[in-house]
Write a protein that holds these residues in place. Structure first.
Motif, PDB file in Angstrom:
ATOM      1  N   PRO A 114       0.995  -0.805  -0.127  1.00 22.31           N
ATOM      2  CA  PRO A 114      -0.365  -0.085   0.365  1.00 22.31           C
ATOM      3  C   PRO A 114       0.940   1.681  -0.413  1.00 22.31           C
ATOM      4  O   PRO A 114       1.819   0.804   0.434  1.00 22.31           O
ATOM      5  N   SER A 115      -0.042   2.529  -0.023  1.00 26.85           N
ATOM      6  CA  SER A 115       1.139   3.855   0.576  1.00 26.85           C
ATOM      7  C   SER A 115       1.816   3.874   1.565  1.00 26.85           C
ATOM      8  O   SER A 115       1.916   2.860   2.674  1.00 26.85           O
ATOM      9  N   PRO A 116       2.881   4.323   1.597  1.00 25.63           N
ATOM     10  CA  PRO A 116       3.659   4.019   1.984  1.00 25.63           C
ATOM     11  C   PRO A 116       3.616   4.608   3.812  1.00 25.63           C
ATOM     12  O   PRO A 116       2.449   5.798   3.360  1.00 25.63           O
ATOM     13  N   TYR A 117       4.028   4.811   4.804  1.00 21.53           N
ATOM     14  CA  TYR A 117       3.368   4.866   6.374  1.00 21.53           C
ATOM     15  C   TYR A 117       4.074   7.001   6.620  1.00 21.53           C
ATOM     16  O   TYR A 117       3.613   7.105   7.164  1.00 21.53           O
ATOM     17  N   ASN A 118       5.430   6.603   5.639  1.00 17.71           N
ATOM     18  CA  ASN A 118       6.338   8.021   5.751  1.00 17.71           C
ATOM     19  C   ASN A 118       6.829   8.586   4.714  1.00 17.71           C
ATOM     20  O   ASN A 118       6.180   7.686   3.753  1.00 17.71           O
ATOM     21  N   SER A 119       7.459   9.430   5.167  1.00 16.52           N
ATOM     22  CA  SER A 119       8.490   9.519   3.662  1.00 16.52           C
ATOM     23  C   SER A 119      10.317   8.472   3.439  1.00 16.52           C
ATOM     24  O   SER A 119       9.880   8.770   2.365  1.00 16.52           O
ATOM     25  N   ASN A 120      10.009   7.897   4.270  1.00 16.45           N
ATOM     26  CA  ASN A 120      11.442   6.640   3.565  1.00 16.45           C
ATOM     27  C   ASN A 120      10.749   5.937   2.995  1.00 16.45           C
ATOM     28  O   ASN A 120       9.632   5.358   2.517  1.00 16.45           O
ATOM     29  N   PRO A 121      12.097   5.089   2.747  1.00 20.18           N
ATOM     30  CA  PRO A 121      11.585   3.872   1.682  1.00 20.18           C
ATOM     31  C   PRO A 121      11.314   2.798   2.206  1.00 20.18           C
ATOM     32  O   PRO A 121      11.344   2.834   3.818  1.00 20.18           O
ATOM     33  N   ILE A 122      10.659   2.195   1.723  1.00 17.33           N
ATOM     34  CA  ILE A 122       9.462   0.977   1.832  1.00 17.33           C
ATOM     35  C   ILE A 122      10.802  -0.998   2.006  1.00 17.33           C
ATOM     36  O   ILE A 122      11.725  -0.745   0.608  1.00 17.33           O
TER      37      ILE A 122
END
Length: 244
Positions: A114-122
């Motif tokens: 899903p869409s990331p939970y913050n601006s950091n990489p997944i």
């Protein structure tokens, strides 16, 4: 490389200890999972690298997999360690390649990030594998739904082994045959199934809301009795939801 159907119009999912056959329409082709995707294992990690406080990168792990495929947010954790591996992205396709039971509830099943939970990489854990498409002949969601089928999962499960923990043999899993309709048909199929998934999710949310409503009603009714105005209000809410 895509292959046309054979004369019998029957393809075989290569699995051990049994073989499963299925028929494909005349205008469909087929290929193996290993020819259309690269299966890339996720990263290894230490317990000290993981937290639930939102610090670091969103970390997709086994607890993020629903039984029979899909993403569930109960397993959200974050990775703040160091790795040289490339991150994955939202909408990427992963499969579970480990299962801590022998039941085969999630092994080989997929999820879409899903869409990331913050601006950091997944990043994804070593118990999962990223399926990187190598061809434009396949729609990612079409592959996702194929991986959700019992037909495919039976093969994934037969390719898994372990005395207490299941591990998927990736080399064997690459042999699984994937049907290849024309791309426009794949997109129509995946779009239809996505709409059904969305409907099922809405129904599940409605049921959950009614469970909460019932809990509140039981408490009020058993303490205060039936109040005419409240009863009318609850009846109206019920009828409205049924129409929806």
């Amino acid at each position: 490389k895509m292959k046309s159907k054979n004369n019998s119009n029957t393809q075989t999912i290569c699995s051990y200890p049994r073989f499963i056959s299925f028929k494909i329409p005349d205008d469909w082709k087929y290929s193996s999972l290993g020819k259309i995707t690269d299966l890339i294992r996720g990263i290894s990690y230490k317990t000290s690298d993981i937290n639930r406080d939102g610090k670091g990168s969103f970390f997709v792990n086994l607890n993020c997999f629903k039984e029979e495929g899909g993403f569930i947010d109960k397993g959200i954790i974050f990775f703040n360690g160091i790795t040289k591996k490339n991150p994955v992205n939202s909408d990427d396709l992963l499969i579970a390649i480990t299962e801590v039971t022998l039941k085969g509830r999630i092994i080989g099943y997929p999820l879409i990030i899903p869409s990331p939970y913050n601006s950091n990489p997944i990043f994804n854990s070593m118990d999962t594998a990223y399926l990187k498409l190598k061809t434009s002949d396949f729609d990612r969601k079409f592959i996702y739904y194929f991986l959700c089928t019992e037909l495919c999962h039976n093969s994934m499960f037969s390719f898994s082994a372990g005395s207490t923990v299941l591990h998927l043999n990736i080399k064997s899993a690459k042999k699984i045959i994937v049907p290849c309709p024309p791309i426009h048909e794949q997109e129509k199929i995946s779009d239809l199934l996505s709409k059904i998934d969305e409907l099922l999710e809405n129904i599940a949310n409605t049921i959950e809301n009614f469970k909460k409503l019932k809990i509140g009603m039981v408490q009020k009714l058993l303490i205060k009795g039936i109040r005419k105005t409240k009863l009318i209000e609850k009846e109206w809410l019920f009828k409205k939801s049924i129409k929806i």
